[in-house]
Design an enzyme around this catalytic site. Structure first.
Site, PDB file in Angstrom:
ATOM      1  CE  LYS A 102      -4.307  -1.995   1.432  1.00 21.40           C
ATOM      2  NZ  LYS A 102      -4.759  -2.865   2.493  1.00 21.40           N
ATOM      3  N   PRO A 180      -5.866   7.774  10.822  1.00 21.47           N
ATOM      4  CG  PRO A 180      -6.404   9.920  10.084  1.00 21.47           C
ATOM      5  CD  PRO A 180      -5.329   8.878  10.021  1.00 21.47           C
ATOM      6  NE  ARG A 234     -23.142   4.308  -1.409  1.00 23.16           N
ATOM      7  CZ  ARG A 234     -22.613   4.650  -0.228  1.00 23.16           C
ATOM      8  NH1 ARG A 234     -21.307   4.728  -0.092  1.00 23.16           N
ATOM      9  NH2 ARG A 234     -23.387   4.906   0.805  1.00 23.16           N
ATOM     10  NE  ARG A 262     -12.944  -2.889  -4.284  1.00 16.47           N
ATOM     11  CZ  ARG A 262     -12.585  -3.925  -3.502  1.00 16.47           C
ATOM     12  NH1 ARG A 262     -12.927  -5.148  -3.823  1.00 16.47           N
ATOM     13  NH2 ARG A 262     -11.887  -3.727  -2.415  1.00 16.47           N
ATOM     14  CD  GLU A 277      -7.671  -2.324  -0.520  1.00 10.06           C
ATOM     15  OE1 GLU A 277      -8.771  -2.355   0.061  1.00 10.06           O
ATOM     16  OE2 GLU A 277      -6.932  -3.308  -0.641  1.00 10.06           O
ATOM     17  CD  GLU A 279      -7.617  -5.226  -4.149  1.00 11.54           C
ATOM     18  OE1 GLU A 279      -6.951  -5.470  -5.171  1.00 11.54           O
ATOM     19  OE2 GLU A 279      -7.713  -6.002  -3.197  1.00 11.54           O
TER      20      GLU A 279
HETATM   21  N1  LIG Z   1      -8.611   4.685   8.023  1.00  8.17           N
HETATM   22  C1  LIG Z   1      -9.714   3.923   8.073  1.00  8.17           C
HETATM   23  N2  LIG Z   1     -10.885   4.464   8.500  1.00  8.17           N
HETATM   24  C2  LIG Z   1     -12.019   3.712   8.562  1.00  8.17           C
HETATM   25  N3  LIG Z   1     -12.059   2.408   8.252  1.00  8.17           N
HETATM   26  C3  LIG Z   1     -10.918   1.824   7.823  1.00  8.17           C
HETATM   27  C4  LIG Z   1      -9.694   2.543   7.703  1.00  8.17           C
HETATM   28  N4  LIG Z   1      -8.747   1.690   7.256  1.00  8.17           N
HETATM   29  C5  LIG Z   1      -9.350   0.497   7.099  1.00  8.17           C
HETATM   30  N5  LIG Z   1     -10.658   0.568   7.436  1.00  8.17           N
HETATM   31  C6  LIG Z   1     -11.639  -0.528   7.408  1.00  8.17           C
HETATM   32  O1  LIG Z   1     -10.943  -1.750   7.271  1.00  8.17           O
HETATM   33  C7  LIG Z   1     -11.252  -2.376   6.028  1.00  8.17           C
HETATM   34  C8  LIG Z   1      -9.986  -2.984   5.429  1.00  8.17           C
HETATM   35  O2  LIG Z   1      -9.005  -2.005   5.205  1.00  8.17           O
HETATM   36  P1  LIG Z   1      -8.350  -1.785   3.771  1.00  8.17           P
HETATM   37  O3  LIG Z   1      -7.420  -0.641   3.883  1.00  8.17           O
HETATM   38  O4  LIG Z   1      -9.401  -1.710   2.738  1.00  8.17           O
HETATM   39  O5  LIG Z   1      -7.449  -3.103   3.598  1.00  8.17           O
HETATM   40  P2  LIG Z   1      -7.732  -4.527   2.893  1.00  8.17           P
HETATM   41  O6  LIG Z   1      -9.075  -4.478   2.237  1.00  8.17           O
HETATM   42  O7  LIG Z   1      -6.608  -4.645   1.911  1.00  8.17           O
HETATM   43  O8  LIG Z   1      -7.625  -5.513   4.001  1.00  8.17           O
HETATM   44  C9  LIG Z   1     -11.893  -1.287   5.181  1.00  8.17           C
HETATM   45  O9  LIG Z   1     -12.812  -1.844   4.257  1.00  8.17           O
HETATM   46  C10 LIG Z   1     -12.563  -0.392   6.232  1.00  8.17           C
HETATM   47  O10 LIG Z   1     -13.829  -0.897   6.608  1.00  8.17           O
HETATM   48 MG   LIG Z   2     -10.160  -2.988   1.303  1.00  7.78          MG
END
Ligand SMILES: Nc1ncnc2c1ncn2[C@@H]1O[C@H](COP(=O)(O)OP(=O)(O)O)[C@@H](O)[C@H]1O
Ligand SMILES: [Mg+2]
Length: 305
Positions: A102, A180, A234, A262, A277, A279
């Site tokens: 990332k 955050p 959505r 994505r 993210e 993807e």
């Molecule tokens: N900074 C953030 N604020 C709010 N929710 C978060 C945050 N980072 C991650 N999340 C939650 O965690 C989930 C997974 O994190 P993500 O960064 O998408 O990593 P991955 O999908 O690769 O595991 C997200 O879909 C979200 O619901």
């Molecule tokens: Mg994710």
């Protein structure tokens, strides 16, 4: 390969496409299987293939489409090396190398994309929980919300748990991210915008994934490749669409060469969408959430053959 008679009478060979998965999902996810029939209708034979099966001849496929090789987390180098060996891979191997860590968020932020503010903690570095409010701790190489936790740093117990989480990831040699917590995810959810061949196909809403501190896999979390997700169809807002287009424009090498992309957004503190993210490796595509999505993906695949 299947031999077929063309209208002109000469035998021709149907293109073959590998849909890449992992040993835990040898028949793919049901959602990814939705593209197989539309491909067959376009004269393309598609089949699931496990990425780390040593018996596979990848050169035998006209296109190798990465779908659900989700067990690569923990052995990313092996996965990236595999990608580099596959002759006709979608998305391309260099995109996968760039997108499986990332740190790409830094590059996009430098190009003006609104990205969730991120602190990076390397193995061996000291991290002191500071500030109040809620924070997320997660690894830079991850999928399916694994090893991801949410901490209220105003709470001394959470501060300790957050520090232990960072230390656990560091001890495993993993680059760690601290962000955050974007609280709007609890009300508005996360928006995932799906693009096939650089063109918008559809969007989904994903409910919040994090309830609190991370529970290591041996704890009370159900085992498996990912946590359960709540997904709905959505319509993206114009602001979300604009940010997504900006993200695509900032991808090294351009977005047109990407079979799929994505873009995941959550509203920031001022309500405007922020990138959480991008993807380009193994996103769930949620083909069942939008009429015509399997056909649009099949068209994009057929165009690449
Ligand atoms: N900074 C953030 N604020 C709010 N929710 C978060 C945050 N980072 C991650 N999340 C939650 O965690 C989930 C997974 O994190 P993500 O960064 O998408 O990593 P991955 O999908 O690769 O595991 C997200 O879909 C979200 O619901
Ligand atoms: Mg994710």
């Amino acid at each position: 390969m299947i031999e077929r008679n063309s209208p002109l009478g000469a035998a021709r060979v149907d293109p073959r496409v590998a849909l890449v998965t992992c040993a835990e999902l040898p028949d793919l996810e049901p959602d990814d299987r939705l593209v197989i029939e539309p491909l067959a209708a376009r004269g393309v034979r598609a089949e699931p293939v496990v990425w780390d099966d040593p018996a596979v001849d990848w050169a035998a496929y006209d296109l190798v489409v990465v779908r659900s090789p989700w067990d690569y987390v923990g052995r990313r180098e092996q996965f990236v090396a595999w990608a580099a060996r596959v002759p006709r891979l979608a998305n391309p191997a260099e995109v996968i190398a760039w997108n499986t860590e990332k740190t790409y968020l830094e590059r996009l932020a430098a190009d003006g994309v609104p990205v969730v503010p991120t602190g990076w903690v390397r193995p061996g570095e000291t991290w002191v929980p500071a500030g109040d409010g809620e924070y997320v701790v997660k690894p830079a190489v991850s999928a399916g919300s694994r090893d991801t936790g949410r901490y209220d740093l105003a709470d001394p117990t959470h501060r300790e748990l957050a520090a232990a989480h960072v230390a656990r990831l560091q001890a495993a040699g993993r680059l760690t991210m601290v962000q955050p917590y974007l609280a709007a995810v609890d009300t508005d959810g996360e928006t995932g915008l799906l693009f096939f061949g650089g063109a918008f196909s559809h969007a989904i809403r994903k409910g919040p994934m994090l309830e609190g501190p991370d529970v290591p896999a041996s704890g009370d979390r159900p085992p498996g490749l990912f946590r359960p997700e709540r997904i709905e169809a959505r319509q993206p807002s114009p602001a979300e669409m604009e940010v997504a287009e900006k993200v695509l424009a900032a991808i090294p090498g351009g977005a047109e060469r990407l079979l799929y992309a994505r873009v995941d957004l959550i509203p920031g503190p001022d309500g405007s969408p922020m990138l959480i993210e991008l993807e380009l490796t193994e996103p769930s595509l949620f083909l069942d959430r939008a009429p015509g999505a399997p056909e649009r993906l099949a068209d994009a695949i057929a165009q690449r053959l």
